[in-house]
Design a protein around this motif. Structure first.
Motif, PDB file in Angstrom:
ATOM      1  N   GLN A 149       1.553  -6.953  10.689  1.00  0.00           N
ATOM      2  CA  GLN A 149       2.291  -5.617  11.050  1.00  0.00           C
ATOM      3  C   GLN A 149       2.629  -5.180   9.711  1.00  0.00           C
ATOM      4  OE1 GLN A 149       4.821  -6.236  14.118  1.00  0.00           O
ATOM      5  NE2 GLN A 149       3.240  -6.891  15.721  1.00  0.00           N
ATOM      6  N   ARG A 150       2.337  -5.245   8.768  1.00  0.00           N
ATOM      7  CA  ARG A 150       2.810  -4.765   7.387  1.00  0.00           C
ATOM      8  C   ARG A 150       1.512  -3.909   6.610  1.00  0.00           C
ATOM      9  NH1 ARG A 150       4.477  -9.090   3.914  1.00  0.00           N
ATOM     10  NH2 ARG A 150       4.920  -7.186   2.343  1.00  0.00           N
ATOM     11  N   PRO A 151       1.418  -2.698   6.361  1.00  0.00           N
ATOM     12  CA  PRO A 151       0.717  -1.899   5.809  1.00  0.00           C
ATOM     13  C   PRO A 151       0.708  -1.893   4.425  1.00  0.00           C
ATOM     14  CG  PRO A 151       2.109  -0.271   6.650  1.00  0.00           C
ATOM     15  CD  PRO A 151       2.670  -1.450   7.249  1.00  0.00           C
ATOM     16  N   TRP A 152      -0.264  -1.652   3.579  1.00  0.00           N
ATOM     17  CA  TRP A 152      -0.174  -1.505   1.943  1.00  0.00           C
ATOM     18  C   TRP A 152       0.584   0.009   2.055  1.00  0.00           C
ATOM     19  CZ3 TRP A 152      -0.940  -5.306  -1.089  1.00  0.00           C
ATOM     20  CH2 TRP A 152      -1.743  -6.350  -0.633  1.00  0.00           C
ATOM     21  N   ARG A 153       1.440  -0.091   0.746  1.00  0.00           N
ATOM     22  CA  ARG A 153       2.176   1.271   0.697  1.00  0.00           C
ATOM     23  C   ARG A 153       2.140   1.447  -1.131  1.00  0.00           C
ATOM     24  NH1 ARG A 153       6.410   2.766   4.317  1.00  0.00           N
ATOM     25  NH2 ARG A 153       8.015   3.329   2.800  1.00  0.00           N
ATOM     26  N   VAL A 154       1.889   2.677  -1.453  1.00  0.00           N
ATOM     27  CA  VAL A 154       1.442   3.121  -2.818  1.00  0.00           C
ATOM     28  C   VAL A 154       2.451   4.153  -3.232  1.00  0.00           C
ATOM     29  CG1 VAL A 154      -0.137   3.873  -4.609  1.00  0.00           C
ATOM     30  CG2 VAL A 154      -0.910   2.445  -2.865  1.00  0.00           C
ATOM     31  N   GLY A 155       3.293   3.981  -4.234  1.00  0.00           N
ATOM     32  CA  GLY A 155       4.354   5.113  -4.787  1.00  0.00           C
ATOM     33  C   GLY A 155       3.650   6.061  -5.615  1.00  0.00           C
ATOM     34  N   VAL A 156       3.855   7.329  -5.421  1.00  0.00           N
ATOM     35  CA  VAL A 156       3.051   8.522  -6.285  1.00  0.00           C
ATOM     36  C   VAL A 156       4.036   8.738  -7.408  1.00  0.00           C
ATOM     37  CG1 VAL A 156       1.931  10.534  -6.136  1.00  0.00           C
ATOM     38  CG2 VAL A 156       1.486   8.965  -4.668  1.00  0.00           C
ATOM     39  N   THR A 170       1.038   5.663   2.720  1.00  0.00           N
ATOM     40  CA  THR A 170       0.959   4.177   3.327  1.00  0.00           C
ATOM     41  C   THR A 170      -0.769   4.176   4.118  1.00  0.00           C
ATOM     42  OG1 THR A 170       1.424   2.890   5.437  1.00  0.00           O
ATOM     43  CG2 THR A 170       1.684   5.149   5.597  1.00  0.00           C
ATOM     44  N   ALA A 171      -0.994   2.908   4.114  1.00  0.00           N
ATOM     45  CA  ALA A 171      -2.577   2.732   4.357  1.00  0.00           C
ATOM     46  C   ALA A 171      -2.355   2.321   6.047  1.00  0.00           C
ATOM     47  CB  ALA A 171      -3.024   1.418   3.613  1.00  0.00           C
ATOM     48  N   ALA A 172      -1.397   2.486   6.633  1.00  0.00           N
ATOM     49  CA  ALA A 172      -1.216   2.227   8.113  1.00  0.00           C
ATOM     50  C   ALA A 172      -2.255   2.832   8.753  1.00  0.00           C
ATOM     51  CB  ALA A 172      -0.005   2.708   8.478  1.00  0.00           C
ATOM     52  N   GLY A 173      -2.886   1.892   9.794  1.00  0.00           N
ATOM     53  CA  GLY A 173      -3.910   2.613  10.646  1.00  0.00           C
ATOM     54  C   GLY A 173      -5.309   2.798  10.235  1.00  0.00           C
ATOM     55  N   THR A 174      -5.679   1.878   8.723  1.00  0.00           N
ATOM     56  CA  THR A 174      -6.971   2.024   8.321  1.00  0.00           C
ATOM     57  C   THR A 174      -7.249   0.662   7.589  1.00  0.00           C
ATOM     58  OG1 THR A 174      -8.372   3.237   6.687  1.00  0.00           O
ATOM     59  CG2 THR A 174      -6.160   3.158   6.139  1.00  0.00           C
ATOM     60  N   ASP A 175      -8.345   0.422   7.492  1.00  0.00           N
ATOM     61  CA  ASP A 175      -8.649  -1.017   6.761  1.00  0.00           C
ATOM     62  C   ASP A 175      -9.142  -0.637   5.442  1.00  0.00           C
ATOM     63  OD1 ASP A 175      -8.598  -2.440   9.096  1.00  0.00           O
ATOM     64  OD2 ASP A 175     -10.779  -2.304   9.752  1.00  0.00           O
TER      65      ASP A 175
END
Length: 264
Positions: A149-156, A170-175
């Motif tokens: 229940q933890r998505p990847w997150r990328v700072g811009v 955030t990569a929530a909801g996608t593989d």
């Protein structure tokens, strides 16, 4: 190790490799340890092999020899023909704003780094990892998840305020998600306008593109920067599965309509 909710946290393997004139950072989660370690070594070896074949700075690379007419495409590794086709597709879809030809010489480096990063990430996915992030010089390919229940997150990064983030994707909801940025903050005016052959002069200082594949996200960020904000935003809106964040020299932020769903 367990997370606060009691779910098992996937094992983690990190690695940084200097190649292609930059640093590639791997963050790998889950999978069978021996298989993952082997796959990581293979992915790193693959990056060095790509550099050997495609570097325009190596006199004896296949791409340099191809440019001098010493090799035909048929005599090169199969990846050369694959990259050439991808470059042609990128040029077609961007109406020429992305180009792999400079001063009459074929130079695919604007596509190769993103393509190689994506390929390295997918190699680890094939080895059975539950999540992987591969950062190739600031452009990132994400697959799976880093934990339950933890998505990847990328700072811009904010190009006008060093050390400050303009957004968090955030990569929530996608593989699978890729984030690529082109701009002048890190490397100065290095993006070429393919229509003039000179450095692109636009109102933009950065373009960040978000999509499933880093091969394309990287190309589209470069092409959009060369276009300028007004034309770029309309074009990016027309691309499927693509969102973007554009920042102008006047500190104006422009976004595609669906970007908000990707911001954490």
């Amino acid at each position: 190790m367990a997370d606060p909710a009691g779910a098992a946290t996937p094992s983690q393997l990190r690695h940084a490799e200097e190649v292609m004139g930059t640093v590639f950072s791997f963050d790998v989660r889950g999978g069978e340890p021996v298989a993952v370690k082997t796959a990581l070594e293979e992915a790193v070896t693959g990056l060095h092999a790509v550099d050997e074949v495609f570097s325009t700075y190596r006199e004896h690379s296949q791409i340099s020899r191809l440019a001098r007419g010493e090799l035909t495409i048929e005599e090169c590794d199969p990846e050369v023909a694959e990259v050439l086709e991808l470059c042609a597709e990128a040029e077609r879809l961007s109406d020429g704003w992305f180009s792999a030809t400079y001063e009459g010489r074929f130079d695919p480096t604007g596509l190769v780094k993103g393509w190689a990063t994506e390929r390295a990430a997918l190699h680890l996915v094939e080895a059975g990892v539950t999540g992987v992030s591969v950062n190739g010089g600031g452009d990132v390919q994400l697959c799976g998840v880093p934990g339950p229940q933890r998505p990847w997150r990328v700072g811009v990064s904010d190009p006008l305020r060093p050390g400050v983030l303009a957004a968090v994707v955030t990569a929530a909801g996608t593989d699978r998600l890729a984030v690529a940025t082109s701009g002048t903050a890190e490397r100065g005016a290095h993006i070429v306008d393919p229509r003039t052959g000179r450095s692109a002069v636009t109102d933009l200082v950065s373009v960040t593109v978000v999509g499933p594949r880093l091969t394309w996200a990287d190309c589209w960020a470069t092409a959009a920067f060369a276009m300028g904000s007004r034309q770029a935003l309309a074009w990016l809106e027309s691309l499927p599965d693509t969102e973007a964040l554009l920042i102008t020299a006047g500190d104006e932020v422009r976004c595609t309509g669906g970007l908000a769903a990707r911001l954490g």
